[in-house]
Motif scaffolding. Structure first.
Motif: not given
Length: 217
Positions: A159, A173, A176, A179, A182-184, A186, A189
């Motif tokens: 992101a 979305q 996301a 994955n 369940g998300r993009i 950061e 990370d």
């Protein structure tokens, strides 16, 4: 009369352990390109939190670079100085290293190349990333005997402003949902992975591509 004797086995000698270093990069200088925003900014902040003095390389966001330097100099364990440099210009890259030594009184120990660029197309972008991965493996061999390691972190979708450029909410979305997490991703990370590779704990990691992407395959 036969005699017998018994002896208890001696307890094993505990293996000495090295206590964790609170500031594993203290006394070291790191250059981070693309440090004014996105993943580069998160990496620069993380390295400073580990004790490194950081050169914040940037090309087009002086206000953001100066703001980050001010934040790190007031709160982090390491120091920071912004240096403008176009990484496509060899002279400017040399100036980054000169700036590191001038600011902190010692040569750079760490280089994190994180400057991003908008690509004319996905195919060209993918090809450029594949070239970087190949280059890292070649560099690791060419640096034989120097005790310098060369590794690459492949983060997948993260992101950042660069990632969101030109994408619809539906497309984001969809990525996301694809994955396993369940998300993009950061930027935060990715930064600790780079921090590990910059530390002595990663001295045996060399010529590798670390896919810190939440499980994309």
């Amino acid at each position: 009369m036969a005699s017998s004797s018994s002896a208890e086995a001696a307890a094993p000698t505990p293996t000495p352990t090295t206590p964790p270093r609170a500031l594993p990069l203290a006394g070291r200088t790191a250059i981070v390109t693309g440090a004014s925003r996105g993943i580069g900014r998160a990496i620069a902040a993380h390295l400073a939190s580990l004790g490194a003095d950081v050169v914040l390389g940037y090309s087009s966001s002086p206000a953001q670079a100066e703001l980050l330097a001010a934040e790190l100099n007031s709160s982090a364990s390491g120091r920071a100085v912004p240096v403008r440099a176009d990484v496509s210009d060899p002279a400017a890259v040399a100036a980054l290293f000169d700036g590191a030594e001038a600011a902190f009184g010692r040569p750079a120990h760490v280089l994190v190349a994180c400057a991003g660029a908008l690509s004319p197309g996905y195919a060209a972008y993918t090809a450029s990333k594949a070239a970087v991965e190949t280059m890292i493996r070649i560099m690791a061999k060419e640096l034989k005997g120097t005790m310098i390691t060369a590794n690459c972190v492949a983060p997948g979708p993260v992101a950042t402003e660069l990632f969101y450029a030109g994408k619809s909410e539906e497309a984001v979305q969809r990525l996301a949902a694809a994955n396993p997490m369940g998300r993009i991703g950061e930027p935060t990370d990715i930064a600790p992975v780079v921090g590990f590779l910059c530390s002595d704990d990663a001295a045996w990691v060399n010529g590798q591509v670390i896919r810190a992407n939440g499980g994309y395959v």
